[in-house]
Motif scaffolding. Structure first.
Motif, PDB file in Angstrom:
ATOM      1  N   VAL A 237      45.856  44.497  35.845  1.00 31.36           N
ATOM      2  CA  VAL A 237      45.377  43.446  36.202  1.00 31.36           C
ATOM      3  C   VAL A 237      45.745  42.260  35.413  1.00 31.36           C
ATOM      4  CG1 VAL A 237      43.504  41.313  36.928  1.00 31.36           C
ATOM      5  CG2 VAL A 237      43.177  44.009  37.548  1.00 31.36           C
ATOM      6  N   TYR A 238      46.155  41.914  34.334  1.00 33.49           N
ATOM      7  CA  TYR A 238      46.273  41.127  33.223  1.00 33.49           C
ATOM      8  C   TYR A 238      48.375  40.868  33.261  1.00 33.49           C
ATOM      9  CZ  TYR A 238      48.308  38.486  29.188  1.00 33.49           C
ATOM     10  OH  TYR A 238      48.643  37.665  28.057  1.00 33.49           O
ATOM     11  N   LEU A 239      48.582  42.055  33.324  1.00 39.97           N
ATOM     12  CA  LEU A 239      49.953  42.324  34.164  1.00 39.97           C
ATOM     13  C   LEU A 239      50.188  41.855  35.557  1.00 39.97           C
ATOM     14  CD1 LEU A 239      50.961  45.905  31.714  1.00 39.97           C
ATOM     15  CD2 LEU A 239      51.279  42.867  31.370  1.00 39.97           C
ATOM     16  N   ALA A 240      49.754  42.571  36.079  1.00 37.18           N
ATOM     17  CA  ALA A 240      49.670  41.751  37.295  1.00 37.18           C
ATOM     18  C   ALA A 240      49.514  40.418  37.785  1.00 37.18           C
ATOM     19  CB  ALA A 240      48.743  42.282  38.594  1.00 37.18           C
ATOM     20  N   LEU A 241      48.391  39.792  36.969  1.00 37.11           N
ATOM     21  CA  LEU A 241      48.468  38.089  36.894  1.00 37.11           C
ATOM     22  C   LEU A 241      49.426  37.320  36.679  1.00 37.11           C
ATOM     23  CD1 LEU A 241      46.255  36.313  37.769  1.00 37.11           C
ATOM     24  CD2 LEU A 241      45.288  36.128  35.334  1.00 37.11           C
ATOM     25  N   GLN A 242      49.968  37.841  36.193  1.00 35.42           N
ATOM     26  CA  GLN A 242      51.574  37.356  35.311  1.00 35.42           C
ATOM     27  C   GLN A 242      52.805  37.066  36.383  1.00 35.42           C
ATOM     28  OE1 GLN A 242      52.843  38.494  31.472  1.00 35.42           O
ATOM     29  NE2 GLN A 242      51.130  38.621  31.100  1.00 35.42           N
ATOM     30  N   ASN A 243      52.520  38.189  37.385  1.00 32.96           N
ATOM     31  CA  ASN A 243      53.502  37.946  38.805  1.00 32.96           C
ATOM     32  C   ASN A 243      53.460  38.074  39.743  1.00 32.96           C
ATOM     33  OD1 ASN A 243      55.285  38.282  36.095  1.00 32.96           O
ATOM     34  ND2 ASN A 243      54.845  40.609  35.903  1.00 32.96           N
ATOM     35  N   ASP A 244      52.193  38.782  40.267  1.00 31.98           N
ATOM     36  CA  ASP A 244      51.498  38.602  41.344  1.00 31.98           C
ATOM     37  C   ASP A 244      50.405  38.982  41.286  1.00 31.98           C
ATOM     38  OD1 ASP A 244      51.763  39.361  43.889  1.00 31.98           O
ATOM     39  OD2 ASP A 244      52.379  41.638  43.716  1.00 31.98           O
ATOM     40  N   PRO A 245      50.111  37.411  41.935  1.00 28.26           N
ATOM     41  CA  PRO A 245      48.315  37.338  41.598  1.00 28.26           C
ATOM     42  C   PRO A 245      47.830  37.990  42.904  1.00 28.26           C
ATOM     43  CG  PRO A 245      49.703  34.813  41.122  1.00 28.26           C
ATOM     44  CD  PRO A 245      50.373  36.446  41.342  1.00 28.26           C
ATOM     45  N   ALA A 246      48.114  38.478  44.442  1.00 29.98           N
ATOM     46  CA  ALA A 246      47.858  38.988  44.992  1.00 29.98           C
ATOM     47  C   ALA A 246      46.897  40.260  44.212  1.00 29.98           C
ATOM     48  CB  ALA A 246      48.506  38.794  46.176  1.00 29.98           C
ATOM     49  N   ALA A 247      47.975  40.666  43.856  1.00 30.30           N
ATOM     50  CA  ALA A 247      48.418  41.876  43.112  1.00 30.30           C
ATOM     51  C   ALA A 247      47.009  42.126  42.448  1.00 30.30           C
ATOM     52  CB  ALA A 247      49.095  42.877  42.825  1.00 30.30           C
ATOM     53  N   ALA A 248      47.133  41.014  41.427  1.00 34.06           N
ATOM     54  CA  ALA A 248      44.999  41.215  40.158  1.00 34.06           C
ATOM     55  C   ALA A 248      44.624  40.907  41.346  1.00 34.06           C
ATOM     56  CB  ALA A 248      45.829  39.482  39.667  1.00 34.06           C
ATOM     57  N   VAL A 249      44.160  40.241  42.186  1.00 30.89           N
ATOM     58  CA  VAL A 249      43.247  40.168  43.223  1.00 30.89           C
ATOM     59  C   VAL A 249      42.328  40.994  43.936  1.00 30.89           C
ATOM     60  CG1 VAL A 249      41.703  39.145  45.135  1.00 30.89           C
ATOM     61  CG2 VAL A 249      43.398  37.306  43.607  1.00 30.89           C
ATOM     62  N   ALA A 250      43.322  42.036  44.318  1.00 32.14           N
ATOM     63  CA  ALA A 250      43.416  43.450  45.281  1.00 32.14           C
ATOM     64  C   ALA A 250      42.910  44.183  44.022  1.00 32.14           C
ATOM     65  CB  ALA A 250      44.796  44.253  45.462  1.00 32.14           C
ATOM     66  N   LEU A 251      43.365  44.765  42.634  1.00 32.09           N
ATOM     67  CA  LEU A 251      43.084  45.222  41.445  1.00 32.09           C
ATOM     68  C   LEU A 251      41.555  44.469  41.408  1.00 32.09           C
ATOM     69  CD1 LEU A 251      45.982  45.293  39.087  1.00 32.09           C
ATOM     70  CD2 LEU A 251      45.357  47.352  40.776  1.00 32.09           C
ATOM     71  N   SER A 252      41.108  43.428  40.762  1.00 30.16           N
ATOM     72  CA  SER A 252      40.365  43.502  40.944  1.00 30.16           C
ATOM     73  C   SER A 252      39.222  43.420  41.414  1.00 30.16           C
ATOM     74  CB  SER A 252      40.573  41.521  40.374  1.00 30.16           C
ATOM     75  OG  SER A 252      40.847  40.995  38.779  1.00 30.16           O
ATOM     76  N   LEU A 253      39.453  43.332  42.626  1.00 41.07           N
ATOM     77  CA  LEU A 253      38.303  43.887  43.464  1.00 41.07           C
ATOM     78  C   LEU A 253      38.543  45.598  43.381  1.00 41.07           C
ATOM     79  CD1 LEU A 253      39.622  42.079  47.096  1.00 41.07           C
ATOM     80  CD2 LEU A 253      37.413  41.460  45.946  1.00 41.07           C
ATOM     81  N   VAL A 254      38.682  46.281  43.032  1.00 43.76           N
ATOM     82  CA  VAL A 254      38.910  47.703  42.621  1.00 43.76           C
ATOM     83  C   VAL A 254      37.582  47.813  41.656  1.00 43.76           C
ATOM     84  CG1 VAL A 254      39.575  49.719  42.290  1.00 43.76           C
ATOM     85  CG2 VAL A 254      41.121  48.398  43.703  1.00 43.76           C
ATOM     86  N   LEU A 255      37.602  47.269  40.105  1.00 39.76           N
ATOM     87  CA  LEU A 255      37.520  47.104  39.281  1.00 39.76           C
ATOM     88  C   LEU A 255      35.697  47.021  39.782  1.00 39.76           C
ATOM     89  CD1 LEU A 255      39.167  46.122  36.561  1.00 39.76           C
ATOM     90  CD2 LEU A 255      38.153  48.426  36.794  1.00 39.76           C
ATOM     91  N   LEU A 256      36.017  46.221  40.458  1.00 39.08           N
ATOM     92  CA  LEU A 256      34.563  45.390  40.721  1.00 39.08           C
ATOM     93  C   LEU A 256      33.576  46.340  41.669  1.00 39.08           C
ATOM     94  CD1 LEU A 256      32.168  43.209  41.509  1.00 39.08           C
ATOM     95  CD2 LEU A 256      33.029  41.481  42.965  1.00 39.08           C
ATOM     96  N   ALA A 257      34.234  47.150  42.764  1.00 39.92           N
ATOM     97  CA  ALA A 257      33.463  47.530  43.642  1.00 39.92           C
ATOM     98  C   ALA A 257      33.153  49.169  43.065  1.00 39.92           C
ATOM     99  CB  ALA A 257      34.569  48.042  44.929  1.00 39.92           C
TER     100      ALA A 257
END
Length: 276
Positions: A237-257
Motif C-alpha cells: 500500500v505504501y509503495l503504491a501510494l507513491q506512484n498509483d493512488p488508485a492501486a493503494a486504495v484497492a489494496l487498502s480495501l482488501v486489508l479492510l475487508a
C-alpha cells in the motif's frame, strides 16, 4: 413495585435516553472521527478499476504473504505469550512489576525503533544474530522469517495483556482443586486453566493477528520490502501510494475487508463472557 426481570439491572445502564448531552455529543464526535476515514475510503474507491487492480499477481503475492506471516506470528505469540501471561498472573517473583512493564514496551515503542532494535539484536552483527549466523547459518533480516519475527515482536504484548487479565479474573481455586487431586501444575494449566481462559486467549489472538497484519515500521526496517518474500500488504500500500493512488486504495480495501471478516467471524469467541 418495579419488576426485577433478568434484563432490568442492565437495561437502564444501556438506555440512550438517559445519556446526558455533555457525554452524547463528544461520543458522537468520536464515532464520526473513527468512521469518517473508512467512509472516505469506500466513497473514493475506484470501484470500476477494482477488478483489474486486484487481479495483479503482486497483489495476491502480498496478500498471501501477509496472511501467512500474520498467522505464523500469532502462533508464535500463543506459544510464547500464554505461558508468559500465566507467569505474570499466577506467580510472584522479585522484579515482576518491572518484567510486566518491559513486556508492554513494544506497545508504546515506535515501530521503526522496534525494527532497529531487532536489527541490533538479531541482525548478522547483532547480539544474538551473530551467533545464529556463525553456529547455524541462520539469517533473519530481509527474509520471510524476519517478517514473522517483526510482527510477533509488536503483536505479542496485545496477547499477553489480554490473557493476563483473563487469568487474574479466573478463580485460581479450580487449579488448586486439580492439584489436590494429584494433577501437576502443567496438567492443571492444560486441562483446567486453558479451557477457563479460552475466550481471553481467543481475544488476545485476534488482537495480535490484527496487529501483525497491519504492521509496517518494524517490518520494513528489519525485513525490507522484497516482492514475494517480505513485501506484505501494508508495504505494498505504501509503495503504491507513491506512484498509483488508485492501486493503494484497492489494496487498502482488501486489508479492510480481511480485517472486518476475521473480527466478525471471531466475535462470538472473543467476546464470550463479556456481553454484547
Amino acid at each position: 413495585m418495579r419488576g426485577g426481570g433478568p434484563g432490568s439491572a442492565v437495561g437502564p445502564a444501556r438506555s440512550a435516553a438517559r445519556v446526558p448531552p455533555a457525554l452524547l455529543v463528544p461520543a458522537a464526535a468520536g464515532l464520526v472521527f473513527l468512521l469518517l476515514p473508512l467512509a472516505a475510503l469506500l466513497v473514493r474507491a475506484p470501484w470500476a478499476e477494482l477488478p483489474g487492480q486486484l487481479g495483479s499477481p503482486q497483489v495476491w503475492q502480498a496478500l498471501r504473504l501477509s496472511l501467512l506471516s500474520a498467522t505464523t506470528a500469532t502462533a508464535l505469540c500463543l506459544v510464547l505469550g500464554v505461558p508468559l501471561a500465566w507467569v505474570l498472573a499466577r506467580t510472584d517473583f522479585p522484579g515482576r512489576r518491572l518484567v510486566r512493564a518491559l513486556v508492554t514496551v513494544p506497545l508504546v515503542l515506535p515501530p521503526v525503533v522496534g525494527g532497529v532494535a531487532l536489527l541490533l539484536a538479531l541482525g548478522r552483527d547483532g547480539l544474538v544474530g551473530r551467533l545464529l549466523d556463525d553456529w547455524f547459518g541462520v539469517t533473519l533480516p530481509f527474509t520471510t522469517a524476519g517478517v514473522v519475527v517483526a510482527e510477533a515482536f509488536v503483536a505479542m504484548p496485545f496477547l499477553v495483556i489480554s490473557v493476563e487479565g483473563t487469568l487474574r479474573a479466573a478463580d485460581p481455586r479450580f487449579e488448586e482443586a486439580a492439584a489436590t487431586l494429584g494433577a501437576s501444575r502443567f496438567t492443571a494449566f492444560r486441562r483446567v486453566t486453558l479451557p477457563l481462559i479460552a475466550p481471553g486467549v481467543a481475544a488476545g489472538a485476534v488482537l495480535a493477528w490484527a496487529r501483525a497484519l497491519g504492521e509496517f515500521g518494524a517490518t520494513i526496517t528489519f525485513a525490507g520490502s522484497f516482492p514475494g518474500r517480505t513485501q506484505t500488504m501494508p508495504l505494498a500500500v505504501y509503495l503504491a501510494l507513491q506512484n498509483d493512488p488508485a492501486a493503494a486504495v484497492a489494496l487498502s480495501l482488501v486489508l479492510l475487508a480481511v480485517s472486518v471478516a476475521v473480527l466478525g467471524a471471531m466475535r462470538d469467541r472473543w467476546t464470550a463472557g463479556v456481553g454484547a
